[in-house]
Design a protein around this motif. Sequence first.
Motif, PDB file in Angstrom:
ATOM      1  N   UNK A   7      36.000  -9.766  -8.088  1.00 21.97           N
ATOM      2  CA  UNK A   7      36.070 -11.008  -7.963  1.00 21.97           C
ATOM      3  C   UNK A   7      35.151 -11.165  -8.435  1.00 21.97           C
ATOM      4  N   UNK A   8      33.550 -11.249  -9.148  1.00 20.73           N
ATOM      5  CA  UNK A   8      32.477 -11.414  -9.398  1.00 20.73           C
ATOM      6  C   UNK A   8      32.965 -11.253 -10.696  1.00 20.73           C
ATOM      7  N   UNK A   9      33.447 -11.232 -11.472  1.00 19.77           N
ATOM      8  CA  UNK A   9      34.081 -10.703 -12.600  1.00 19.77           C
ATOM      9  C   UNK A   9      33.992 -10.248 -13.851  1.00 19.77           C
ATOM     10  N   UNK A  10      33.498  -8.579 -13.347  1.00 18.79           N
ATOM     11  CA  UNK A  10      33.069  -7.293 -13.819  1.00 18.79           C
ATOM     12  C   UNK A  10      33.718  -6.113 -13.944  1.00 18.79           C
ATOM     13  N   UNK A  11      35.465  -7.110 -13.603  1.00 20.62           N
ATOM     14  CA  UNK A  11      35.971  -5.477 -13.697  1.00 20.62           C
ATOM     15  C   UNK A  11      36.905  -6.011 -15.274  1.00 20.62           C
ATOM     16  N   UNK A  12      37.884  -5.017 -15.017  1.00 17.25           N
ATOM     17  CA  UNK A  12      38.793  -4.955 -16.836  1.00 17.25           C
ATOM     18  C   UNK A  12      40.373  -5.327 -16.462  1.00 17.25           C
ATOM     19  N   UNK A  13      40.784  -5.398 -17.125  1.00 19.28           N
ATOM     20  CA  UNK A  13      40.531  -5.487 -18.851  1.00 19.28           C
ATOM     21  C   UNK A  13      39.554  -7.179 -19.277  1.00 19.28           C
ATOM     22  N   UNK A  14      40.187  -7.724 -18.310  1.00 18.52           N
ATOM     23  CA  UNK A  14      39.697  -8.679 -18.996  1.00 18.52           C
ATOM     24  C   UNK A  14      38.581  -9.900 -18.089  1.00 18.52           C
ATOM     25  N   UNK A  15      38.384  -9.482 -17.170  1.00 21.33           N
ATOM     26  CA  UNK A  15      37.182 -10.423 -16.974  1.00 21.33           C
ATOM     27  C   UNK A  15      37.447 -11.029 -15.651  1.00 21.33           C
ATOM     28  N   UNK A  16      38.606 -10.963 -14.741  1.00 21.01           N
ATOM     29  CA  UNK A  16      39.377 -11.866 -14.359  1.00 21.01           C
ATOM     30  C   UNK A  16      38.174 -12.566 -13.243  1.00 21.01           C
ATOM     31  N   UNK A  17      38.259 -13.755 -12.351  1.00 21.79           N
ATOM     32  CA  UNK A  17      36.864 -14.216 -11.168  1.00 21.79           C
ATOM     33  C   UNK A  17      38.720 -14.223  -9.806  1.00 21.79           C
ATOM     34  N   UNK A  18      38.199 -13.917  -8.639  1.00 21.34           N
ATOM     35  CA  UNK A  18      38.214 -14.751  -7.820  1.00 21.34           C
ATOM     36  C   UNK A  18      39.796 -15.095  -7.391  1.00 21.34           C
ATOM     37  N   UNK A  19      40.856 -15.832  -7.140  1.00 24.33           N
ATOM     38  CA  UNK A  19      41.611 -17.196  -6.983  1.00 24.33           C
ATOM     39  C   UNK A  19      42.228 -16.146  -8.290  1.00 24.33           C
TER      40      UNK A  19
END
Length: 342
Positions: A220-232
Amino acid sequence: MLNLQSQFANILLGQRLKHDLFNHSGVLIIPAKTVITEEHLQIVTMHHIPISIHDIEEIALTEATDGCQLIDRSVLIIQDLYERVNYRRAIPLLDIKTHILPIIQHTVKHTDLFTLLSWLKSSDDYTYRHMVAVSILSTLIGKWLQLNETELQDLTMAAVLHDVGKINIPLEILNKPGALTPEEFEIVKQHTKDGYELIKATSGTTMRQALVALQHHERQDGSGYPLGLRSDNIDLYSRIVAVADVFHAMSSERVYRNAAPFYTLLNELYQFAFGKLDAKIVRLFLDRLMQALVGNEVLLTDGRRAIIVMINSHDPIHPLVRVGDAFVDLSKCSIQIEEVLA
């Protein structure tokens, strides 16, 4: 294909053969509609006849079917199917719909949550049991979110396929007992993109199923992978599968660590609601999990045994418990639940 000298022979026992089975000389050795016994497996082995999940009919499920055995069987089936994906570079979608989805749907419908969680704990078969566990937990969350039947089926299939890209990860990395190097972690992260491409290329899949493979490690905070997506920007199905994925990973025995103590598991998942995972889904999951434990005996961190009496709606992971004749509100002290006792 199944090696009948291995544990996968257990998948076939008690199942009904879909087609006539011939030996290499064209002689009929087992007719269609035969219920497979140990004797039949010996005959097949003797004749060196290859046989797979595709050769048996849909598993008949009844409310009397042992749920633990069903889950164990589904783990073996998943392993066979994923080995075929690795060999053929194609997803056996029909076999998954025929042999895996009915088990998941039956298990979700007929098993209480606490019993289900105890069956899903993993050891040496973690990789494939994890796929089954995430599918079951995701389906449960989907039901709690009141998705309709079409959406639930789509979500369940997406969860089954969420880690399909791992077929490209070398086993020495996938099963490594220690920490991954930065280079190894980059290889692991690639499974999200590989899974997305493989699902997209498979006829009969949906774009949302492909997105779950791509996005289930987004945060949710953009810390993931592979694209660094956030929230909705992260699809709802991906957010559901992410919660199921994290919970089962933390609650399972792994080659490189033990399962987290119950209080650590609850606290970490609760903390993930503040930025990492969808807060609504985490809160719903924790609330349902704790409500399912009301009346259960637990071991507290101070060594005492207690019975969970009531869940605090504002703090579900710290319930009211009864210790002997006394009541203890875990939200007002440092004592926590160490373990849920069978």
